[in-house]
Write an enzyme that holds these catalytic residues in place. Structure first.
Site, PDB file in Angstrom:
ATOM      1  CG  ASN A  44       4.737   3.482   3.879  1.00 40.09           C
ATOM      2  OD1 ASN A  44       3.831   3.980   3.211  1.00 40.09           O
ATOM      3  ND2 ASN A  44       5.362   4.168   4.816  1.00 40.09           N
ATOM      4  CD  GLU A  57      10.259   1.019  -2.166  1.00 41.94           C
ATOM      5  OE1 GLU A  57       9.519   0.945  -1.170  1.00 41.94           O
ATOM      6  OE2 GLU A  57      11.244   1.765  -2.227  1.00 41.94           O
ATOM      7  CB  CYS A  88      15.372   0.712   2.173  1.00 43.13           C
ATOM      8  SG  CYS A  88      14.486  -0.859   2.211  1.00 43.13           S
ATOM      9  CB  CYS A  91      13.041  -2.188  -1.341  1.00 46.84           C
ATOM     10  SG  CYS A  91      11.760  -2.115  -0.067  1.00 46.84           S
TER      11      CYS A  91
HETATM   12  N1  THU Z   1       9.769   3.325   3.254  1.00 45.33           N
HETATM   13  C1  THU Z   1       9.259   2.792   2.106  1.00 45.33           C
HETATM   14  O1  THU Z   1       8.082   2.434   2.047  1.00 45.33           O
HETATM   15  N2  THU Z   1      10.074   2.671   1.036  1.00 45.33           N
HETATM   16  C2  THU Z   1      11.366   3.086   0.994  1.00 45.33           C
HETATM   17  O2  THU Z   1      12.031   2.919  -0.016  1.00 45.33           O
HETATM   18  C3  THU Z   1      11.973   3.711   2.165  1.00 45.33           C
HETATM   19  C4  THU Z   1      11.151   3.727   3.398  1.00 45.33           C
HETATM   20  C5  THU Z   1       8.880   3.473   4.416  1.00 45.33           C
HETATM   21  C6  THU Z   1       9.147   2.583   5.569  1.00 45.33           C
HETATM   22  C7  THU Z   1       8.544   3.375   6.707  1.00 45.33           C
HETATM   23  O3  THU Z   1       7.175   3.092   6.799  1.00 45.33           O
HETATM   24  C8  THU Z   1       8.707   4.806   6.294  1.00 45.33           C
HETATM   25  O4  THU Z   1       9.012   4.793   4.906  1.00 45.33           O
HETATM   26  C9  THU Z   1       9.796   5.544   7.030  1.00 45.33           C
HETATM   27  O5  THU Z   1      10.992   4.880   6.967  1.00 45.33           O
END
Ligand code: THU
Length: 132
Positions: A44, A57, A88, A91
């Site tokens: 992320n 993702e 989420c 994604c």
């Molecule tokens: N995040 C992801 O990378 N993937 C997920 O499936 C859920 C959330 C990240 C986004 C953000 O940088 C951090 O988690 C907190 O929400």
């Protein structure tokens, strides 16, 4: 091709080290596996304008797609939370479009041996798709 969920979870855990998450401090790693056996990782990346943040993702998916890789058979996601992080909604939509037949492996970074298994289609029933 047999899918090695442990190996893919380890790849997601390694990719997680690349997380740029100065705001939430919530590091997420993802790894995609192609039919050809290639693994593409992502993590992320956050923005001071929070809504511009991109999940691990989608970073992995966009990397792979723009490198000409497709035919994904599995995706793994790792973060430090109980049971591991569920993708989420955004994604799930992108995975449904570009990795519809993939399995999904989820793990807590503190317990990589406990892997929860899902499918992309199972995570987004009745999805919006223009291309069947
Ligand atoms: N995040 C992801 O990378 N993937 C997920 O499936 C859920 C959330 C990240 C986004 C953000 O940088 C951090 O988690 C907190 O929400």
């Amino acid at each position: 091709m047999r899918i090695d969920s442990k190996k893919l979870i380890q790849a997601a855990s390694n990719a997680r080290q690349g997380s740029v998450s100065p705001y939430s401090k919530f590091k997420v790693g993802a790894a995609l596996l192609t039919q050809a056996g290639e693994i593409i990782g992502g993590a992320n990346v956050e923005s001071a304008s929070y809504g511009l943040t991109c999940c691990a993702e989608r970073i992995a998916l966009f990397k792979a797609l723009t490198e000409g890789k497709n035919n994904f058979i599995a995706v793994a996601v790792v973060a430090r939370c109980e049971g591991g992080p569920m993708p989420c909604g955004a994604c799930r939509q992108l995975l449904r479009e570009y990795a519809p037949d993939a399995q999904v492996f989820i793990a807590d970074s503190d317990d990589l041996k406990t892997i929860r298994k899902f499918t992309v289609k199972g995570l987004l029933p009745s999805a919006f798709v223009l291309v069947p």
